[in-house]
Design a protein around this motif. Structure first.
Motif, PDB file in Angstrom:
ATOM      1  N   GLN A  53      -3.503   2.008  -5.641  1.00 14.36           N
ATOM      2  CA  GLN A  53      -4.265   2.942  -4.804  1.00 14.36           C
ATOM      3  C   GLN A  53      -5.772   2.772  -5.019  1.00 14.36           C
ATOM      4  OE1 GLN A  53      -3.019   7.055  -5.100  1.00 14.36           O
ATOM      5  NE2 GLN A  53      -3.584   7.279  -2.949  1.00 14.36           N
ATOM      6  N   GLN A  57      -8.557   1.578  -2.174  1.00 18.56           N
ATOM      7  CA  GLN A  57      -9.746   2.373  -1.814  1.00 18.56           C
ATOM      8  C   GLN A  57     -11.017   1.562  -2.029  1.00 18.56           C
ATOM      9  OE1 GLN A  57      -8.982   6.003  -4.015  1.00 18.56           O
ATOM     10  NE2 GLN A  57      -7.465   6.678  -2.518  1.00 18.56           N
ATOM     11  N   LYS A  60     -11.360  -1.033   0.765  1.00 17.46           N
ATOM     12  CA  LYS A  60     -11.817  -0.434   2.026  1.00 17.46           C
ATOM     13  C   LYS A  60     -13.317  -0.148   1.977  1.00 17.46           C
ATOM     14  CE  LYS A  60      -8.277   2.599   2.340  1.00 17.46           C
ATOM     15  NZ  LYS A  60      -7.522   3.756   2.830  1.00 17.46           N
ATOM     16  N   GLU A  88      -2.539   4.983   2.707  1.00 18.75           N
ATOM     17  CA  GLU A  88      -3.907   4.427   2.737  1.00 18.75           C
ATOM     18  C   GLU A  88      -4.179   3.626   4.011  1.00 18.75           C
ATOM     19  OE1 GLU A  88      -6.414   4.957   0.669  1.00 18.75           O
ATOM     20  OE2 GLU A  88      -5.274   6.164  -0.752  1.00 18.75           O
TER      21      GLU A  88
END
Ligand SMILES: Cc1cc2nc3c(=O)[nH]c(=O)nc-3n(C[C@H](O)[C@H](O)[C@H](O)COP(=O)(O)O)c2cc1C
Length: 305
Positions: A53, A57, A60, A88
């Motif tokens: 995760q 993030q 991105k 996500e």
């Protein structure tokens, strides 16, 4: 502008895909490749769910271009990984090492493009039937986990292209524009490159491992652990132990114990070149420099053109 089915499918500029690789391809490498116009892929196989995760993030935040995640279906925590990928809003997933029918429809329901990695035309057809948007045809030369059939890229690429009508991405033994051109002439619409990106500045692999890749010669890799899950690696002390165990016909459980989960981390991430597992492809003998990922993408692309 160059156009083809893979460029359209992923909405990228160059049909060069950086392979998802355990202990090598985190957000830094994936975002650098995507920013260079290729497709960067995060290798989730060595990540706990919360680590994945965090990488998603960060990726991105580092790129507004498309990127993907590789999910080896034989690893634990698959359900959690899939849920995080959906939450996500990852646009592209490459699955490997397992049955493509398990998760393809779930991912596709969420609008995710799904590609499955195969080592034979039989499995390519299964991936097509499962609803995959494309397949990666990964030849015997490739680094990492591989098929038992030992079909080389030169044979596998045209065989898979003939078997399916979805786009085919070639993998295994590609590190230059000339090799990419050969793969495209054989029918592929894109290439997936692993080993060359291990020797990139952004790869999270240990510098000892990167240097070992540069120093490797023809014949220094082998497809080992065929009884368990075949994997191409650099021959070292760990490999010798595996070879001896296999010669002594030890059980699958004993082999599993010898491998443990930590061997790959020890070798590729912590840089223990003798006791660790060092996954790399035959093409490592042609890799001479550690370069920024953007330079690698552009070098391959310009030579291809
Ligand atoms: C260090 C390393 C780790 C890899 N890890 C994975 C993985 O986690 N999942 C996967 O599907 N393939 C994995 N592979 C295979 C690559 O995705 C890719 O298909 C392969 O490297 C292509 O062949 P090449 O090494 O000749 O470029 C790995 C390869 C390497 C070299």
């Amino acid at each position: 502008m160059f156009q083809n089915s893979i460029i359209k499918l992923f909405n990228i500029e160059k049909p060069i895909i950086q392979a998802g690789m355990i202990w090598a391809s985190g957000w830094r490498l994936a975002s650098a490749v995507s920013n260079a116009g290729g497709l960067g892929i995060i290798g989730s196989g060595s990540m706990y769910p919360h680590v994945l995760q965090e990488h998603l993030q960060k990726c991105k935040a580092a790129t507004n271009k498309p990127f993907g995640v590789n999910v080896p279906l034989l690893y634990p925590d698959i359900d959690k990984h899939i849920q995080i990928i959906i939450d996500e809003k990852v646009p592209i997933v490459f699955t490997s090492a397992g049955n493509p029918s398990t998760f393809t429809s779930v991912l596709k329901k969420h609008g995710i493009t799904v590609v499955h990695v195969v080592s034979s035309s039989k499995f390519a057809l299964k991936a097509q039937q499962a609803g995959c948007d494309a397949v990666v045809a990964e030849g015997f030369e490739a680094g990492g986990h591989n098929g038992r059939e030992e079909t080389t890229s030169f044979v596998l690429i045209p065989a898979v292209c003939e078997a399916v009508n979805i786009p085919v991405i070639a993998a295994g033994g590609i590190a230059s524009g000339r090799q990419m051109l050969a793969a495209m002439i054989l029918g592929a619409s894109g290439v997936q490159i692993g080993s060359r990106f291990v020797a990139s500045q952004e790869a999270s692999s240990h510098i000892n491992f990167k240097n070992a890749v540069l120093e490797s010669k023809e014949g220094d890799t082998i497809l080992a652990l065929k009884k368990l899950t075949p994997v191409r690696l650099l021959k070292n002390e760990f490999y010798k132990e595996v070879e001896l165990a296999e010669q002594n016909c030890v059980s699958k459980t004993e082999l599993e114990n010898l491998l443990g989960r930590g061997r790959a981390k020890k070798g590729m991430f912590e840089g223990n070149l003798e006791e660790g597992e060092l996954e790399i492809g035959q093409v490592s003998s042609l890799i001479k420099k550690i370069l920024p990922a953007e330079v690698i993408v552009n070098e391959i692309w310009n030579e291809y053109l």
